[in-house]
Design a protein around this motif. Structure first.
Motif, mmCIF file in Angstrom:
data_model
loop_
_atom_site.group_PDB
_atom_site.id
_atom_site.type_symbol
_atom_site.label_atom_id
_atom_site.label_comp_id
_atom_site.label_asym_id
_atom_site.label_seq_id
_atom_site.Cartn_x
_atom_site.Cartn_y
_atom_site.Cartn_z
ATOM 1 N N ALA A 114 -4.747 -6.386 -17.063
ATOM 2 C CA ALA A 114 -5.522 -7.184 -17.974
ATOM 3 C C ALA A 114 -6.050 -6.129 -19.149
ATOM 4 N N THR A 115 -6.225 -6.785 -20.240
ATOM 5 C CA THR A 115 -6.829 -5.906 -21.334
ATOM 6 C C THR A 115 -8.205 -6.340 -21.763
ATOM 7 N N ALA A 116 -8.656 -5.611 -22.312
ATOM 8 C CA ALA A 116 -10.278 -5.729 -22.911
ATOM 9 C C ALA A 116 -10.311 -4.984 -24.299
ATOM 10 N N GLY A 117 -11.040 -5.650 -25.242
ATOM 11 C CA GLY A 117 -11.186 -4.816 -26.485
ATOM 12 C C GLY A 117 -12.250 -5.411 -27.264
ATOM 13 N N SER A 118 -12.588 -4.613 -28.248
ATOM 14 C CA SER A 118 -13.787 -5.144 -29.299
ATOM 15 C C SER A 118 -13.617 -4.120 -30.512
ATOM 16 N N ASP A 119 -13.977 -4.692 -31.456
ATOM 17 C CA ASP A 119 -14.146 -3.710 -32.685
ATOM 18 C C ASP A 119 -15.315 -3.941 -33.411
ATOM 19 N N ALA A 120 -15.656 -2.869 -34.392
ATOM 20 C CA ALA A 120 -16.963 -2.850 -35.015
ATOM 21 C C ALA A 120 -16.601 -2.350 -36.443
ATOM 22 N N GLY A 121 -17.342 -2.796 -37.347
ATOM 23 C CA GLY A 121 -17.206 -2.669 -38.972
ATOM 24 C C GLY A 121 -18.181 -1.523 -39.290
ATOM 25 N N ILE A 122 -17.772 -0.579 -40.088
ATOM 26 C CA ILE A 122 -18.451 0.590 -40.585
ATOM 27 C C ILE A 122 -18.331 0.695 -41.927
ATOM 28 N N ASP A 123 -19.550 1.112 -42.469
ATOM 29 C CA ASP A 123 -19.758 1.195 -43.834
ATOM 30 C C ASP A 123 -19.258 2.588 -44.081
ATOM 31 N N VAL A 124 -18.469 2.987 -45.054
ATOM 32 C CA VAL A 124 -18.257 4.444 -45.576
ATOM 33 C C VAL A 124 -19.048 4.758 -46.805
ATOM 34 N N THR A 125 -19.832 5.728 -46.461
ATOM 35 C CA THR A 125 -20.559 6.296 -47.568
ATOM 36 C C THR A 125 -20.243 7.374 -48.494
ATOM 37 N N SER A 126 -20.932 7.881 -49.200
ATOM 38 C CA SER A 126 -20.479 9.157 -49.978
ATOM 39 C C SER A 126 -20.775 10.319 -49.083
ATOM 40 N N SER A 127 -21.438 10.189 -48.194
ATOM 41 C CA SER A 127 -21.821 11.282 -47.217
ATOM 42 C C SER A 127 -20.776 11.291 -46.055
ATOM 43 N N GLU A 128 -19.876 12.428 -45.914
ATOM 44 C CA GLU A 128 -18.882 12.382 -45.030
ATOM 45 C C GLU A 128 -19.294 12.280 -43.648
ATOM 46 N N TYR A 129 -20.647 13.165 -43.390
ATOM 47 C CA TYR A 129 -21.348 13.209 -42.224
ATOM 48 C C TYR A 129 -21.769 12.007 -41.838
ATOM 49 N N ALA A 130 -22.420 11.226 -42.695
ATOM 50 C CA ALA A 130 -22.967 9.842 -42.246
ATOM 51 C C ALA A 130 -21.683 8.952 -42.008
ATOM 52 N N THR A 131 -20.482 9.195 -42.542
ATOM 53 C CA THR A 131 -19.482 7.925 -41.956
ATOM 54 C C THR A 131 -18.800 8.599 -40.697
ATOM 55 N N ILE A 132 -18.897 10.064 -40.564
ATOM 56 C CA ILE A 132 -18.370 10.452 -39.007
ATOM 57 C C ILE A 132 -19.272 10.028 -37.929
ATOM 58 N N ALA A 133 -20.658 10.138 -38.286
ATOM 59 C CA ALA A 133 -21.836 9.516 -37.427
ATOM 60 C C ALA A 133 -21.727 8.194 -37.003
ATOM 61 N N ALA A 134 -21.468 7.428 -38.181
ATOM 62 C CA ALA A 134 -21.293 5.971 -38.041
ATOM 63 C C ALA A 134 -20.033 5.685 -36.750
ATOM 64 N N GLU A 135 -18.891 6.326 -37.380
ATOM 65 C CA GLU A 135 -17.491 6.099 -36.498
ATOM 66 C C GLU A 135 -18.012 6.322 -35.161
ATOM 67 N N ASP A 136 -18.733 7.540 -34.580
ATOM 68 C CA ASP A 136 -19.105 8.128 -33.384
ATOM 69 C C ASP A 136 -19.918 7.009 -32.562
ATOM 70 N N THR A 137 -20.944 6.498 -33.564
ATOM 71 C CA THR A 137 -21.718 5.574 -32.901
ATOM 72 C C THR A 137 -21.001 4.292 -32.665
ATOM 73 N N ALA A 138 -20.022 3.810 -33.654
ATOM 74 C CA ALA A 138 -19.392 2.599 -33.181
ATOM 75 C C ALA A 138 -18.510 2.972 -32.072
ATOM 76 N N LEU A 139 -18.003 4.030 -31.823
ATOM 77 C CA LEU A 139 -17.097 4.297 -30.567
ATOM 78 C C LEU A 139 -17.962 4.401 -29.400
#
Length: 173
Positions: A114-139
């Motif tokens: 079988a399969t499972a899955g989900s997705d999440a939206g992420i805001d991209v900010t001017s701070s690259e660190y904040a965007t990477i942190a948001a991507e990691d939190t989403a994962l």
């Protein structure tokens, strides 16, 4: 008084519908026992590590050797959308999909595919660190969600197996 009578009537009807809790019997119940016989194979990547840990947290092992092996393959992707006039991406979607197979260790038979899955939206900010942190939190959140979906499907498999075994034993009597 009418509401109370209606509530009692609804409760009586619900109990007659044949629904039963999947995890009846708690950790000693048949579904929990069946789930405790599953070993999770290593999964590639950071997302794989997160999903495997989430699955192992939900599968309480009883000390017996595993009867089943769970093999999971992940597809983790990040797609940009929401583009400003200067072509800068303002929003991303992280998608985590899993294809999983439950294999009987004794026979090599594939019991569940079988399969499972989900997705999440992420805001991209001017701070690259904040965007990477948001991507990691989403994962991290997606890993938990996917693990929950897999466990729910495996619990249904355990219920089906239990019912099949009960029907077989009734036929043999």
């Amino acid at each position: 008084m009418k509401r109370i009578a209606l509530l009692f009537a609804a409760t009586a009807l619900l109990s007659a519908c044949g629904l039963r809790p999947v995890y009846s019997g708690g950790s000693s119940g048949p579904v929990a026992q069946a789930l405790s016989n599953i070993e999770v194979a290593p999964i590639e990547g950071k997302g794989g590590w997160l999903v495997r840990n989430a699955l192992q947290d939900r599968l309480i092992h009883n000390g017996n050797g595993p009867r089943y092996r769970l093999v999971v393959k992940l597809d983790d992707s990040i797609e940009g959308f929401g583009v400003r006039a200067d072509d800068a991406i303002t929003r991303e979607r992280r998608t985590l999909r899993a294809r999983y197979q439950l294999v009987d260790e004794a026979t090599g038979t594939q019991m569940v595919d079988a399969t499972a899955g989900s997705d999440a939206g992420i805001d991209v900010t001017s701070s690259e660190y904040a965007t990477i942190a948001a991507e990691d939190t989403a994962l991290e959140r997606l890993s938990q969600t996917v693990a929950d979906q897999i466990i729910a499907r495996l619990a249904l498999f355990a219920v089906e197996e239990q019912r099949a075994a009960a029907a077989k034993s009734r036929e043999g009597q």
